[in-house]
Design an enzyme around this catalytic site. Structure first.
Site, PDB file in Angstrom:
ATOM      1  N   CYS A   1       0.860  -1.167   0.000  1.00 58.69           N
ATOM      2  CA  CYS A   1       0.000   0.000   0.000  1.00 58.69           C
ATOM      3  C   CYS A   1       0.898   1.218   0.000  1.00 58.69           C
ATOM      4  CB  CYS A   1      -0.913   0.032   1.226  1.00 58.69           C
ATOM      5  SG  CYS A   1      -1.909   1.533   1.312  1.00 58.69           S
TER       6      CYS A   1
ATOM      7  N   GLU B   1      -3.754   0.207  -5.705  1.00 60.23           N
ATOM      8  CA  GLU B   1      -2.750  -0.829  -5.979  1.00 60.23           C
ATOM      9  C   GLU B   1      -2.524  -0.826  -7.486  1.00 60.23           C
ATOM     10  OE1 GLU B   1      -1.046  -2.330  -3.821  1.00 60.23           O
ATOM     11  OE2 GLU B   1      -2.221  -2.388  -1.973  1.00 60.23           O
TER      12      GLU B   1
END
Length: 253
Positions: free
Chosen positions: A2, A105
DNA sequence: CCAGACGTTGTT
DNA sequence: GTCTGG
DNA sequence: CCAGACGTTGTT
DNA sequence: GTCTGG
């Protein structure tokens, strides 16, 4: 991993969502659509009461000689967080919640020579759809923080986000994802009286795929200089339908 | 004992 | 290729 | 995470 | 500060 997320609400809404007294909030930050490492962002800590503080994304251990690290600390793997030198003590004593409304992502598309093309996807909590602007869309990543003190006495507060393996929604896009705290677990994660690593690790579970939502977005989000609504504008194309059926999104380029 | 690392992701 | 900055 | 820099001396 | 490698 992340490495980018959103917090598209005002500080006052964050404070209300995490039971922080309004009088305790001395900082005001506006909506963010592209939060990147090294920036100062709101995190929630507790010492009996909850507090909102701005900290720098990328944990710098208290024992670090300099106000930086030679290695990446924007994420901490749940598999090693209890033993890693940089995170062991923060896990026991310095846990925080990292308020967010979504995260990004990147899916590797090609894989040829050099750096392959990447398609960014935006992930949110599914139950939050239609909750635009309300506190209902705010959730929290499991985070750790530390305080670095310079020789001149200056303090630097920094944090990291704990990651785990991707769930069925995330996996087609990326191997890893941040740990999202179920609401009922948040206050226990902050509870300073809990210091048993095993008890804490039990709180760190992959968020259920069924409670999340995802769609591809444009390359606007790639540059941290872009921090507006366009970062989360859905990208038209087959990608969304294919992704929600749980298959790879090779068709999206 | 001291010196040196201390981290993640992705890519090959 | 690898590191720094955001 | 991605984007962008990656260097020196001396002069303005 | 604390652990690992030599």
């Amino acid at each position: 991993m992340c490495g980018r997320y959103t917090l598209k609400v005002d500080t006052s809404q964050v404070a209300a969502r995490f039971h922080v007294p309004p009088t305790d909030v001395s900082v005001e930050t506006g909506p963010r659509y592209n939060i990147a490492p090294s920036q100062m962002n709101p995190v929630i800590i507790a010492d009996g009461d909850n507090h909102l503080e701005l900290m720098q994304w990328g944990l710098i251990p208290a024992w670090s000689k300099e106000a930086k690290t030679s290695y990446s600390t924007i994420n901490a793997r749940v598999e090693t967080v209890a033993t890693a030198s940089s995170y062991r003590k923060p896990l026991r004593r310095q846990r925080c919640l990292v308020p967010a409304t979504g995260f990004y992502e990147w899916q590797v598309i090609g894989g040829k020579s050099g750096r392959a093309a990447r398609q960014p996807f935006y992930f949110t909590l599914a139950q939050n759809r239609g909750a635009e602007g309300s506190a209902e869309q705010i959730f929290a990543f499991a985070g750790l923080y530390d305080v670095w003190r310079g020789a001149d006495g200056r303090e630097l507060h920094t944090y990291t986000i704990i990651t785990t393996g991707g769930n069925d929604l995330v996996l087609p896009v990326h191997e890893r994802m941040p740990i999202i705290m179920p609401r009922e677990v948040e206050q226990r994660w902050l509870d300073p009286t809990i210091t048993e690593p095993d008890e804490l690790l039990a709180l760190l579970q992959p968020y259920p795929a069924a409670l999340m939502h995802a769609y591809p977005v444009s390359a606007t989000v790639n540059s941290p200089a872009n921090d507006d609504q366009h970062c989360i504008t859905p990208l038209a194309g087959l990608g969304l339908a294919v992704l929600e059926n749980g298959f790879a999104v090779a068709s999206v380029v």
